[in-house]
Motif scaffolding. Structure first.
Motif, short mmCIF file in Angstrom:
data_model
loop_
_atom_site.label_atom_id
_atom_site.label_comp_id
_atom_site.label_asym_id
_atom_site.label_seq_id
_atom_site.Cartn_x
_atom_site.Cartn_y
_atom_site.Cartn_z
N VAL A 113 0.69 -1.39 -0.04
CA VAL A 113 0.31 0.00 -0.03
C VAL A 113 0.55 0.85 0.25
CG1 VAL A 113 -1.90 1.58 1.27
CG2 VAL A 113 -2.46 -1.50 1.27
N PRO A 114 1.16 2.04 -0.91
CA PRO A 114 1.43 3.03 -1.46
C PRO A 114 1.33 4.47 0.17
CG PRO A 114 0.76 3.28 -2.79
CD PRO A 114 -0.05 1.84 -2.08
N GLY A 115 2.25 4.63 0.29
CA GLY A 115 1.94 6.30 1.15
C GLY A 115 2.79 7.35 0.06
N LEU A 188 -0.90 -0.54 9.81
CA LEU A 188 -2.50 0.34 8.81
C LEU A 188 -3.75 0.66 9.30
CD1 LEU A 188 -2.85 2.26 6.38
CD2 LEU A 188 -3.23 0.17 4.68
N ALA A 189 -4.02 -0.42 10.01
CA ALA A 189 -6.24 -0.56 10.76
C ALA A 189 -5.70 0.42 11.42
CB ALA A 189 -6.09 -2.11 10.80
N ALA A 190 -4.73 0.45 12.61
CA ALA A 190 -4.95 1.42 13.13
C ALA A 190 -5.29 2.47 13.16
CB ALA A 190 -3.13 1.08 14.17
N SER A 191 -4.02 3.26 11.90
CA SER A 191 -3.74 4.59 11.91
C SER A 191 -5.13 5.16 10.95
CB SER A 191 -2.71 4.74 10.98
OG SER A 191 -2.32 4.21 9.73
N ALA A 192 -5.98 3.62 10.42
CA ALA A 192 -7.04 4.35 9.14
C ALA A 192 -8.04 4.95 10.34
CB ALA A 192 -7.44 3.14 8.73
N LEU A 198 -6.27 7.64 2.55
CA LEU A 198 -5.65 6.02 3.28
C LEU A 198 -3.70 7.14 2.67
CD1 LEU A 198 -5.44 3.37 3.05
CD2 LEU A 198 -5.51 2.92 0.41
N ARG A 199 -3.62 7.72 2.15
CA ARG A 199 -2.19 8.10 1.91
C ARG A 199 -1.69 8.36 3.51
NH1 ARG A 199 -0.32 13.08 -2.20
NH2 ARG A 199 -1.85 13.26 -1.11
N GLU A 200 -2.63 9.83 4.12
CA GLU A 200 -2.09 9.87 5.70
C GLU A 200 -1.62 8.45 6.23
OE1 GLU A 200 -0.29 12.78 6.03
OE2 GLU A 200 -0.60 13.28 4.03
N ALA A 204 0.66 7.59 7.89
CA ALA A 204 1.65 7.81 10.26
C ALA A 204 1.41 6.18 10.24
CB ALA A 204 -0.33 8.46 10.66
N ALA A 205 1.64 5.86 10.22
CA ALA A 205 1.93 3.77 10.48
C ALA A 205 3.21 3.97 9.89
CB ALA A 205 1.23 2.88 9.44
N GLN A 206 4.07 4.42 8.87
CA GLN A 206 5.32 4.00 8.60
C GLN A 206 6.14 4.93 10.07
OE1 GLN A 206 4.96 5.21 4.63
NE2 GLN A 206 5.35 3.73 3.86
#
Length: 465
Positions: A113-115, A188-192, A198-200, A204-206
């Motif tokens: 999943v690209p950021g 990603l689930a946590a940051s979503a 999705l980009r942010e 954030a997850a990274q």
């Protein structure tokens, strides 16, 4: 009074549970590992091909855990005195195979999943306007969705088909549109649940990922094969190992548990104080059906994918792309979903004059019927498709093998973690669950799951004394 604990299932999760029980329980505790097959290790199975050690199952493990500390697998390797045998893959990139070409995997993605959308190149195209801020988090608190559903909605089909599906398929042999976001990409689930795009959420997850420990490689394996980990864990447990004797039923007794063992015409029983169940979901559900029916139902809901691994020993000097291997999107229609150039990835196996080993993974979720071919046809299919994917026909192998893993890989549908939590809450004392059916694929996840189950059982026995 001396305690007796049964571990049902001799895969790495069950062996990790047995070894941890040996650490936690009094020295005179009897631990019995029941494995209905003829060998320990589950999906860890070391084989040989043309005189070289080639894994027939999982080939490596993550060296770090989600928190940045040592993974459970690395900790076990050290604890068992195997640290000096650690080997690591060569720093050779992998690729994606599609459209008759091999393309570099874009940098900076989170499991595909690209950021940073500028790094996609021509691998996938997306309409950035789709990922707009709607004034609320992408996911509601506690919600779970299929990872493909979220990415498809925000980035479009091509990112799912060309990036997400092959990367997740390499791990789970499943399709992104059916796999839980919370299980496959928990960061990603946590940051979503906080970010609005999705980009942010990816960025954030990274940012929140634990930093890599300097000098610690990402992956590790054991010189001589992962079978060494299996043998060392079994030895450290001091358990009595029972092979080829299936456990057919589990029942409560006034003082613990009774196991009904063996074939129907010649049944046996064994009485123990506690049980760790470390088997796939269907046998786990069956064994729970009488003693914990509220746990049996959610456990039994899990589906599995079947895969086959093909090992090919090609003549020395066979030309291959300068890669460790490649992944194939399902949209290509091939039976091959991934390939590892084994002797290039694991440089300690190669050398001048050594055969060139290629290991191919065949089959995805829902494709069981495509694997119903005899070994010779599967081997030839793999050789032909590999040649087409890399742009040059491969020579006939000097040696080969087929390893079939029927129902080998769990398919975690959305809501999986909630179902697992409900199942564990419904268990009576003295019974614990472990394994990939619950806590994720991968050697570290299975080891950690087994060790947690051992701790649960140990505490329950302390309370009962």
């Amino acid at each position: 009074m001396r305690k007796r604990v049964a571990v049902i299932g001799g895969g790495i999760a069950g062996l990790a549970a047995a070894a941890r029980l040996r650490d936690l329980m009094p020295g005179d505790t009897e631990i019995i590992v029941y494995e209905q097959g003829g060998a320990l290790g589950g999906k860890l199975r070391t084989g040989e091909l043309a005189g070289l050690t080639v894994e027939r199952g999982a080939e490596s493990f993550l060296m770090s855990g989600p928190d940045g500390d040592e993974s459970a697998a690395l900790a076990m390797v050290k604890r068992l005195g195997l640290a000096e045998s650690l080997v690591h893959p060569a720093p050779v990139p992998a690729a994606l195979a599609f459209g008759g070409r091999l393309a570099s995997v874009p940098a900076g993605t989170l499991v595909g999943v690209p950021g940073d959308l500028s790094k996609l190149g021509d691998v996938a195209h997306l309409d950035a306007e789709r990922d707009h801020d709607e004034g609320r988090p992408l996911l509601a608190a506690g919600a779970d969705v299929a990872v493909g559903e979220l990415v498809r909605q925000r980035y479009g089909a091509e990112v799912v088909d060309r990036l997400l599906d092959p990367l997740l398929g390499g791990v789970y042999a499943g399709r992104a549109d059916r796999l839980s976001l919370e299980v496959t990409i928990p960061q990603l689930a946590a940051s979503a649940r906080v970010e609005h795009t999705l980009r942010e959420a990816v960025r954030a997850a990274q940012r929140q990922r634990a930093p890599r420990v300097p000098g610690r490689p990402v992956f590790g394996a054991l010189d001589g094969g992962m079978g060494r980990l299996v043998g060392a864990a079994a030895a450290a447990s001091g358990a009595r190992i029972s092979l080829g004797l299936p456990v057919r039923e589990l029942a409560r007794t006034p003082h613990g548990w009774r196991l009904l063992l063996g074939p129907v015409p010649a049944p046996q029983t064994d009485d123990v104080d506690a049980v760790v169940l470390a088997v796939p979901s269907k046998p786990m559900s069956r064994l729970l059906s009488e003693v914990a029916p509220d746990a049996a139902e959610p456990v039994g809901a899990l589906d599995y994918a079947s895969v086959a691994l093909i090992g090919l020993a090609l003549p020395p000097g066979t030309p291959l792309p300068d890669l460790s291997g490649f992944l194939v999107p399902p949209s290509e229609g091939t039976l091959v979903k991934a390939a590892t150039f084994f002797t290039r990835k694991w440089a300690h196996l190669g050398g001048s004059g050594a055969p060139v080993i290629v290991r191919a993974s065949l089959g995805r979720a829902g494709e069981q019927e495509r694997l119903q071919l005899d070994d010779a046809v599967l081997i030839e299919t793999a050789r032909r498709e590999l040649g087409e994917l890399i742009g040059g026909e491969l020579p006939p192998p000097a040696a080969s093998w087929v390893q079939r893993w029927g129902g080998g890989l769990p398919q975690y549908a959305p809501g999986h973690l909630e179902r697992v939590t409900a199942a564990r809450a419904a268990l009576p004392p003295g019974l614990a669950l472990a394994g990939a059916a619950l806590d994720g694929v991968g050697i570290p996840a299975c080891i950690a799951s087994g060790e947690r189950a051992a701790e649960v059982v140990s505490k329950s026995l302390e309370v009962s004394q």
